[in-house]
Design a protein around this motif. Structure first.
Motif, mmCIF file in Angstrom:
data_model
loop_
_atom_site.group_PDB
_atom_site.id
_atom_site.type_symbol
_atom_site.label_atom_id
_atom_site.label_comp_id
_atom_site.label_asym_id
_atom_site.label_seq_id
_atom_site.Cartn_x
_atom_site.Cartn_y
_atom_site.Cartn_z
ATOM 1 N N GLU A 264 -84.522 102.006 71.832
ATOM 2 C CA GLU A 264 -84.180 102.407 70.470
ATOM 3 C C GLU A 264 -82.684 102.250 70.216
ATOM 4 O O GLU A 264 -82.264 101.752 69.168
ATOM 5 C CB GLU A 264 -84.605 103.857 70.240
ATOM 6 N N VAL A 265 -81.876 102.653 71.170
ATOM 7 C CA VAL A 265 -80.424 102.528 71.030
ATOM 8 C C VAL A 265 -80.030 101.056 70.995
ATOM 9 O O VAL A 265 -79.154 100.647 70.220
ATOM 10 C CB VAL A 265 -79.706 103.274 72.176
ATOM 11 N N GLU A 266 -80.658 100.243 71.811
ATOM 12 C CA GLU A 266 -80.349 98.810 71.847
ATOM 13 C C GLU A 266 -80.684 98.142 70.505
ATOM 14 O O GLU A 266 -79.946 97.283 70.033
ATOM 15 C CB GLU A 266 -81.136 98.139 72.981
ATOM 16 N N GLN A 267 -81.774 98.548 69.880
ATOM 17 C CA GLN A 267 -82.167 97.952 68.604
ATOM 18 C C GLN A 267 -81.269 98.396 67.461
ATOM 19 O O GLN A 267 -81.041 97.649 66.517
ATOM 20 C CB GLN A 267 -83.616 98.308 68.281
ATOM 21 N N VAL B 136 -74.884 98.119 66.614
ATOM 22 C CA VAL B 136 -74.229 97.248 65.651
ATOM 23 C C VAL B 136 -73.794 95.974 66.377
ATOM 24 O O VAL B 136 -73.090 96.045 67.381
ATOM 25 C CB VAL B 136 -73.011 97.952 65.022
ATOM 26 N N PRO B 137 -74.193 94.800 65.875
ATOM 27 C CA PRO B 137 -73.807 93.572 66.572
ATOM 28 C C PRO B 137 -72.298 93.348 66.603
ATOM 29 O O PRO B 137 -71.785 92.747 67.522
ATOM 30 C CB PRO B 137 -74.487 92.464 65.785
ATOM 31 N N GLU B 138 -71.582 93.834 65.586
ATOM 32 C CA GLU B 138 -70.133 93.627 65.544
ATOM 33 C C GLU B 138 -69.406 94.446 66.607
ATOM 34 O O GLU B 138 -68.261 94.203 66.898
ATOM 35 C CB GLU B 138 -69.561 93.982 64.172
ATOM 36 N N ALA B 139 -70.077 95.444 67.138
ATOM 37 C CA ALA B 139 -69.424 96.299 68.109
ATOM 38 C C ALA B 139 -69.318 95.633 69.474
ATOM 39 O O ALA B 139 -68.605 96.107 70.333
ATOM 40 C CB ALA B 139 -70.189 97.612 68.251
ATOM 41 N N LYS B 140 -70.013 94.543 69.659
ATOM 42 C CA LYS B 140 -69.936 93.845 70.939
ATOM 43 C C LYS B 140 -68.588 93.156 71.058
ATOM 44 O O LYS B 140 -68.089 92.562 70.118
ATOM 45 C CB LYS B 140 -71.057 92.825 71.064
#
Length: 110
Positions: free
Chosen positions: A53-56, A59-63
């Motif tokens: 659930e956390v992975e889904q 936020v992609p920008e946080a990578k």
């Protein structure tokens, strides 16, 4: 030779108190063990579900992307100290050549 534990009449066989307590103890230990295994499986399932659930929802920008590697010439330490030939083509070093400008001419003799 007759078996002493089996009565000849229609009575059920007698059990000793030790056998009954051992059987009850084994059932209790087995039930507790089975309950513990189910508890561990339930906790593991909850942890895996939470991680998915956390992975889904991440936020992609946080990578953080690693910085692009800059091209640096590969250094060969053995070639630098002169043990082996350098893999790079040799660049000519500027040297002074004997030209008409550099040659000293003797003074004219009379």
């Amino acid at each position: 030779m007759a078996i002493a534990d089996t009565p000849s009449s229609g009575e059920p066989p007698r059990t000793t108190p030790g056998r009954r307590s051992q059987a009850l103890y084994r059932l209790q230990v087995g039930g507790i063990g089975l309950g513990f295994i189910l508890l561990v499986i339930g906790i593991a399932n909850a942890v895996i579900d939470r991680a998915q659930e956390v992975e889904q929802t991440a936020v992609p920008e946080a990578k953080i992307d690693p910085p692009a590697p800059t091209e640096t010439p590969a250094s060969d330490p053995l070639a630098e100290i002169g043990v082996v030939p350098s893999p790079e083509p040799a660049t000519p070093t500027p040297t002074t050549s004997a030209t008409a400008d550099n040659v000293s001419t003797p003074p004219p003799s009379e």
